[in-house]
Design an enzyme around this catalytic site. Sequence first.
Site, PDB file in Angstrom:
ATOM      1  N   ASP A   1       0.868  -1.169   0.000  1.00  0.00           N
ATOM      2  CA  ASP A   1       0.000   0.000   0.000  1.00  0.00           C
ATOM      3  C   ASP A   1       0.913   1.230   0.000  1.00  0.00           C
ATOM      4  O   ASP A   1       2.113   1.126   0.292  1.00  0.00           O
ATOM      5  CB  ASP A   1      -0.879  -0.046   1.256  1.00  0.00           C
ATOM      6  CG  ASP A   1      -1.676   1.218   1.459  1.00  0.00           C
ATOM      7  OD1 ASP A   1      -2.369   1.637   0.517  1.00  0.00           O
ATOM      8  OD2 ASP A   1      -1.600   1.793   2.562  1.00  0.00           O
TER       9      ASP A   1
ATOM     10  N   ASP B  93      -1.540  -0.712   5.962  1.00  0.00           N
ATOM     11  CA  ASP B  93      -1.791  -0.210   7.314  1.00  0.00           C
ATOM     12  C   ASP B  93      -3.269  -0.162   7.678  1.00  0.00           C
ATOM     13  O   ASP B  93      -3.620   0.388   8.722  1.00  0.00           O
ATOM     14  CB  ASP B  93      -1.200   1.199   7.465  1.00  0.00           C
ATOM     15  CG  ASP B  93      -1.990   2.242   6.683  1.00  0.00           C
ATOM     16  OD1 ASP B  93      -2.202   2.033   5.463  1.00  0.00           O
ATOM     17  OD2 ASP B  93      -2.404   3.249   7.278  1.00  0.00           O
TER      18      ASP B  93
ATOM     19  N   ASP C  25      -0.148   5.228   0.859  1.00  0.00           N
ATOM     20  CA  ASP C  25      -0.390   6.208   1.920  1.00  0.00           C
ATOM     21  C   ASP C  25      -0.539   5.510   3.270  1.00  0.00           C
ATOM     22  O   ASP C  25      -1.392   4.637   3.437  1.00  0.00           O
ATOM     23  CB  ASP C  25      -1.666   7.003   1.627  1.00  0.00           C
ATOM     24  CG  ASP C  25      -1.593   7.746   0.309  1.00  0.00           C
ATOM     25  OD1 ASP C  25      -1.090   8.870   0.298  1.00  0.00           O
ATOM     26  OD2 ASP C  25      -2.031   7.176  -0.712  1.00  0.00           O
TER      27      ASP C  25
END
Length: 231
Positions: free
Chosen positions: A25, A183, A27
Site C-alpha cells: 500500500d 496499514d 499512503d
Amino acid sequence: MEIANAPSARTDAGALSRIDAFVFDLDGTLLNTLPDLVALTNAVLRECGFPERTTAEILSFVGNGVKALMYQAVPADADEEAVEGAMDRWKELYPQYGHKLTKAYPGIPETVAELKRRGAKLAVLSNKFDAGVQDVIGTYLPGLFSVAHGERADIPRKPDPAGLLRTIAELGSVPERTAYVGDSTGDVAVARNAGTLAVAATWGYHDVERLRAAAPDLLIDAPGDLVGLME
C-alpha cells in the site's frame, strides 16, 4: 513481528521462506502523505465555500480514493454537482499541493532497497489515483518498484482483489508467494481476497487494535521486519 492470526499454512516457517514478492500500500505504509492531503483538501473546501475539516476527520476519510475522500469531506447536504466539482478541483490543485510535506516512513527506503538487493519482486498497489501514485513513487522511492498501480478504470479499488492479482501476475509471482503490506483493515481484506500473506503495518494511519481484530497473518512494528521473511 507478531503472528496476529491463528498459526496457519501461510505462517509456518516453510511458507514464509517462500515469499518472493512484496506488494505495498502507499499512503500510511510507504509514505506519510497526510499533511499534504489535509492541506489540499482544506484548500478545496475553502475555495468551494465549505467548512474546513480537522486532521483527524480527514484521516478517517483516507483509504478509498479521492472520490470517497471528497464525498465525506463536503457537508452532507451538498448536492452531487458540488461534490463532483470539489473532486475535480482537488485533482486540479494536486500538482500545487501534491507532496510538499510528504515523507517516507523511517526505515522504508532502506528496507525496500534491501528487499530488492535480495531479489524480491516489488510493487505498489494503492487506492490513490494512478497519476498521484506515479508522482510520489517517482519522487520519494525512485527505481525500487517494478510495478506501481493506483486507481483507474481498469484497476478497481481495494478490497476488490483484481488489481492485486494483476499486479502479482505482472511481477511474475503467484499469490501464495506474495506478501501484501498495508496499514488498514481494507489492506488485510484485499490480501485475504487475493490469497496472499496479509501483513499489517502498525506505523501508519490506522488503530493497531482494529488492525489486530482484522486478523492479518503478521503484524509488524517496523519496516525492517519484512527482511526477515527472506532469511
